[in-house]
Design a protein around this motif. Structure first.
Motif, PDB file in Angstrom:
ATOM      1  N   VAL A  12       0.870  -1.176   0.000  1.00 38.99           N
ATOM      2  CA  VAL A  12       0.000   0.000   0.000  1.00 38.99           C
ATOM      3  C   VAL A  12       0.904   1.222   0.000  1.00 38.99           C
ATOM      4  O   VAL A  12       1.725   1.404   0.894  1.00 38.99           O
ATOM      5  N   MET A  13       0.752   2.031  -1.033  1.00 40.86           N
ATOM      6  CA  MET A  13       1.496   3.283  -1.121  1.00 40.86           C
ATOM      7  C   MET A  13       0.676   4.357  -0.425  1.00 40.86           C
ATOM      8  O   MET A  13      -0.436   4.679  -0.866  1.00 40.86           O
ATOM      9  N   LEU A  14       1.177   4.860   0.686  1.00 39.01           N
ATOM     10  CA  LEU A  14       0.543   5.970   1.388  1.00 39.01           C
ATOM     11  C   LEU A  14       1.183   7.238   0.839  1.00 39.01           C
ATOM     12  O   LEU A  14       2.370   7.477   1.030  1.00 39.01           O
ATOM     13  N   LEU A  15       0.393   8.027   0.112  1.00 34.83           N
ATOM     14  CA  LEU A  15       0.909   9.183  -0.614  1.00 34.83           C
ATOM     15  C   LEU A  15       0.299  10.474  -0.089  1.00 34.83           C
ATOM     16  O   LEU A  15      -0.908  10.527   0.197  1.00 34.83           O
ATOM     17  N   THR A  16       1.110  11.524  -0.002  1.00 31.20           N
ATOM     18  CA  THR A  16       0.533  12.820   0.331  1.00 31.20           C
ATOM     19  C   THR A  16      -0.543  13.135  -0.712  1.00 31.20           C
ATOM     20  O   THR A  16      -0.478  12.647  -1.851  1.00 31.20           O
ATOM     21  N   GLU A  17      -1.507  13.924  -0.326  1.00 27.44           N
ATOM     22  CA  GLU A  17      -2.588  14.247  -1.261  1.00 27.44           C
ATOM     23  C   GLU A  17      -2.056  14.876  -2.544  1.00 27.44           C
ATOM     24  O   GLU A  17      -2.549  14.589  -3.634  1.00 27.44           O
ATOM     25  N   SER A  18      -1.037  15.726  -2.429  1.00 25.45           N
ATOM     26  CA  SER A  18      -0.502  16.390  -3.622  1.00 25.45           C
ATOM     27  C   SER A  18       0.177  15.391  -4.559  1.00 25.45           C
ATOM     28  O   SER A  18       0.037  15.490  -5.778  1.00 25.45           O
ATOM     29  N   LEU A  19       0.899  14.423  -4.026  1.00 31.45           N
ATOM     30  CA  LEU A  19       1.513  13.413  -4.882  1.00 31.45           C
ATOM     31  C   LEU A  19       0.446  12.506  -5.489  1.00 31.45           C
ATOM     32  O   LEU A  19       0.494  12.193  -6.681  1.00 31.45           O
ATOM     33  N   PHE A  20      -0.519  12.093  -4.681  1.00 31.28           N
ATOM     34  CA  PHE A  20      -1.591  11.234  -5.185  1.00 31.28           C
ATOM     35  C   PHE A  20      -2.294  11.893  -6.374  1.00 31.28           C
ATOM     36  O   PHE A  20      -2.611  11.233  -7.360  1.00 31.28           O
ATOM     37  N   GLN A  21      -2.541  13.191  -6.284  1.00 33.90           N
ATOM     38  CA  GLN A  21      -3.278  13.901  -7.326  1.00 33.90           C
ATOM     39  C   GLN A  21      -2.546  13.879  -8.667  1.00 33.90           C
ATOM     40  O   GLN A  21      -3.167  13.996  -9.721  1.00 33.90           O
ATOM     41  N   LEU A  22      -1.239  13.675  -8.670  1.00 36.44           N
ATOM     42  CA  LEU A  22      -0.478  13.596  -9.922  1.00 36.44           C
ATOM     43  C   LEU A  22      -0.820  12.344 -10.737  1.00 36.44           C
ATOM     44  O   LEU A  22      -0.573  12.292 -11.936  1.00 36.44           O
ATOM     45  N   PHE A  23      -1.403  11.333 -10.087  1.00 38.85           N
ATOM     46  CA  PHE A  23      -1.714  10.070 -10.755  1.00 38.85           C
ATOM     47  C   PHE A  23      -3.101  10.023 -11.371  1.00 38.85           C
ATOM     48  O   PHE A  23      -3.449   9.039 -12.021  1.00 38.85           O
ATOM     49  N   THR A  24      -3.894  11.063 -11.171  1.00 41.75           N
ATOM     50  CA  THR A  24      -5.259  11.043 -11.706  1.00 41.75           C
ATOM     51  C   THR A  24      -5.726  12.462 -12.027  1.00 41.75           C
ATOM     52  O   THR A  24      -5.342  13.415 -11.354  1.00 41.75           O
ATOM     53  N   ALA A  25      -6.550  12.562 -13.046  1.00 37.43           N
ATOM     54  CA  ALA A  25      -7.164  13.843 -13.381  1.00 37.43           C
ATOM     55  C   ALA A  25      -8.482  14.027 -12.629  1.00 37.43           C
ATOM     56  O   ALA A  25      -9.057  15.107 -12.626  1.00 37.43           O
ATOM     57  N   LYS A  26      -8.962  12.956 -11.995  1.00 39.54           N
ATOM     58  CA  LYS A  26     -10.218  13.022 -11.246  1.00 39.54           C
ATOM     59  C   LYS A  26     -10.010  13.732  -9.914  1.00 39.54           C
ATOM     60  O   LYS A  26      -8.907  13.742  -9.358  1.00 39.54           O
ATOM     61  N   HIS A  27     -11.095  14.296  -9.402  1.00 43.36           N
ATOM     62  CA  HIS A  27     -11.066  14.897  -8.073  1.00 43.36           C
ATOM     63  C   HIS A  27     -10.998  13.793  -7.033  1.00 43.36           C
ATOM     64  O   HIS A  27     -11.643  12.764  -7.164  1.00 43.36           O
ATOM     65  N   ARG A  28     -10.230  14.021  -6.021  1.00 45.82           N
ATOM     66  CA  ARG A  28     -10.127  13.076  -4.916  1.00 45.82           C
ATOM     67  C   ARG A  28     -11.310  13.293  -3.989  1.00 45.82           C
ATOM     68  O   ARG A  28     -11.646  14.418  -3.645  1.00 45.82           O
ATOM     69  N   CYS A  29     -11.938  12.210  -3.570  1.00 48.06           N
ATOM     70  CA  CYS A  29     -13.072  12.351  -2.653  1.00 48.06           C
ATOM     71  C   CYS A  29     -12.567  12.457  -1.219  1.00 48.06           C
ATOM     72  O   CYS A  29     -11.453  12.046  -0.913  1.00 48.06           O
ATOM     73  N   ASP A  30     -13.377  13.013  -0.357  1.00 51.60           N
ATOM     74  CA  ASP A  30     -13.064  13.108   1.061  1.00 51.60           C
ATOM     75  C   ASP A  30     -13.406  11.764   1.687  1.00 51.60           C
ATOM     76  O   ASP A  30     -14.575  11.436   1.870  1.00 51.60           O
ATOM     77  N   SER A  31     -12.399  10.969   2.022  1.00 51.91           N
ATOM     78  CA  SER A  31     -12.625   9.620   2.516  1.00 51.91           C
ATOM     79  C   SER A  31     -13.253   9.587   3.912  1.00 51.91           C
ATOM     80  O   SER A  31     -13.656   8.539   4.378  1.00 51.91           O
ATOM     81  N   LYS A  32     -13.358  10.728   4.561  1.00 50.63           N
ATOM     82  CA  LYS A  32     -14.081  10.796   5.834  1.00 50.63           C
ATOM     83  C   LYS A  32     -15.589  10.888   5.602  1.00 50.63           C
ATOM     84  O   LYS A  32     -16.381  10.594   6.486  1.00 50.63           O
ATOM     85  N   LYS A  33     -15.990  11.287   4.374  1.00 52.23           N
ATOM     86  CA  LYS A  33     -17.407  11.459   4.058  1.00 52.23           C
ATOM     87  C   LYS A  33     -17.949  10.408   3.097  1.00 52.23           C
ATOM     88  O   LYS A  33     -19.138  10.134   3.090  1.00 52.23           O
ATOM     89  N   CYS A  34     -17.104   9.844   2.243  1.00 55.94           N
ATOM     90  CA  CYS A  34     -17.582   8.870   1.266  1.00 55.94           C
ATOM     91  C   CYS A  34     -16.524   7.793   1.048  1.00 55.94           C
ATOM     92  O   CYS A  34     -15.343   8.019   1.284  1.00 55.94           O
ATOM     93  N   SER A  35     -16.977   6.635   0.622  1.00 57.08           N
ATOM     94  CA  SER A  35     -16.060   5.523   0.369  1.00 57.08           C
ATOM     95  C   SER A  35     -16.083   5.169  -1.102  1.00 57.08           C
ATOM     96  O   SER A  35     -17.137   5.094  -1.715  1.00 57.08           O
ATOM     97  N   GLN A  36     -14.917   4.943  -1.639  1.00 56.76           N
ATOM     98  CA  GLN A  36     -14.813   4.480  -3.006  1.00 56.76           C
ATOM     99  C   GLN A  36     -14.428   3.007  -3.022  1.00 56.76           C
ATOM    100  O   GLN A  36     -14.702   2.289  -3.961  1.00 56.76           O
ATOM    101  N   MET A  37     -13.770   2.570  -1.953  1.00 56.92           N
ATOM    102  CA  MET A  37     -13.385   1.172  -1.835  1.00 56.92           C
ATOM    103  C   MET A  37     -13.108   0.848  -0.391  1.00 56.92           C
ATOM    104  O   MET A  37     -12.950   1.728   0.447  1.00 56.92           O
ATOM    105  N   ALA A  38     -13.049  -0.453  -0.094  1.00 54.65           N
ATOM    106  CA  ALA A  38     -12.605  -0.944   1.200  1.00 54.65           C
ATOM    107  C   ALA A  38     -11.470  -1.915   0.922  1.00 54.65           C
ATOM    108  O   ALA A  38     -11.535  -2.702  -0.018  1.00 54.65           O
ATOM    109  N   ILE A  39     -10.438  -1.829   1.706  1.00 53.49           N
ATOM    110  CA  ILE A  39      -9.291  -2.712   1.544  1.00 53.49           C
ATOM    111  C   ILE A  39      -9.513  -3.885   2.482  1.00 53.49           C
ATOM    112  O   ILE A  39      -9.716  -3.702   3.687  1.00 53.49           O
ATOM    113  N   SER A  40      -9.501  -5.087   1.946  1.00 55.45           N
ATOM    114  CA  SER A  40      -9.740  -6.288   2.746  1.00 55.45           C
ATOM    115  C   SER A  40      -8.475  -7.123   2.828  1.00 55.45           C
ATOM    116  O   SER A  40      -7.835  -7.394   1.814  1.00 55.45           O
TER     117      SER A  40
END
Length: 135
Positions: free
Chosen positions: A48-76
């Protein structure tokens, strides 16, 4: 054929995330770590790559969701026993995580889940041997 799995997660405070997951017993690969991200070792082929928000944003053109308010996935992650499931989740709660749902308990699988400090959901489960086979 896929040989390794890397999951990328944005984090608000990299140091806090490293401390949290270190308390849960995870280790990090220093070769893939710097002030912008770290590589958390799940097992020999999963990371699991834990990335600062600014680095993570370089990998996608999509807006990052607020993971405290919504879930896009769960890691099992599977654990070796029911006791290990409880140990990991109880430790996560003790060091700042939140229990994410009621425990799931049936004859073939036991699982619990927690939210890390950034709100990402982690499900830890144990399946009996008979449920894991393809009989």
């Amino acid at each position: 054929m896929i040989t390794q799995l890397f999951v990328n997660l944005p984090v608000k405070d990299l140091k806090r995330s490293i401390e949290f997951f270190t308390e849960l017993g995870f280790e990090f690969d220093p070769r893939l770590s710097d002030e912008n991200g770290t590589c958390m070792i799940v097992n020999k082929d999963s990371f699991v790559m834990l990335l600062t928000e600014s680095l993570f944003q370089l990998f996608t053109a999509k807006h990052r969701c607020d993971s405290k308010k919504c879930s896009q996935m769960a890691i099992s992650l599977s654990a070796e026993s029911r006791e290990k499931v409880d140990e990991i989740v109880n430790k996560a709660i003790k060091v700042g995580g939140l229990e994410a749902a009621e425990p799931q308990n049936n004859e073939w699988m036991y699982g619990r889940s927690f939210e890390d400090p950034d709100g990402h959901v982690w499900a830890i489960f144990h399946m009996t041997e008979s449920s894991a086979s393809n009989d």
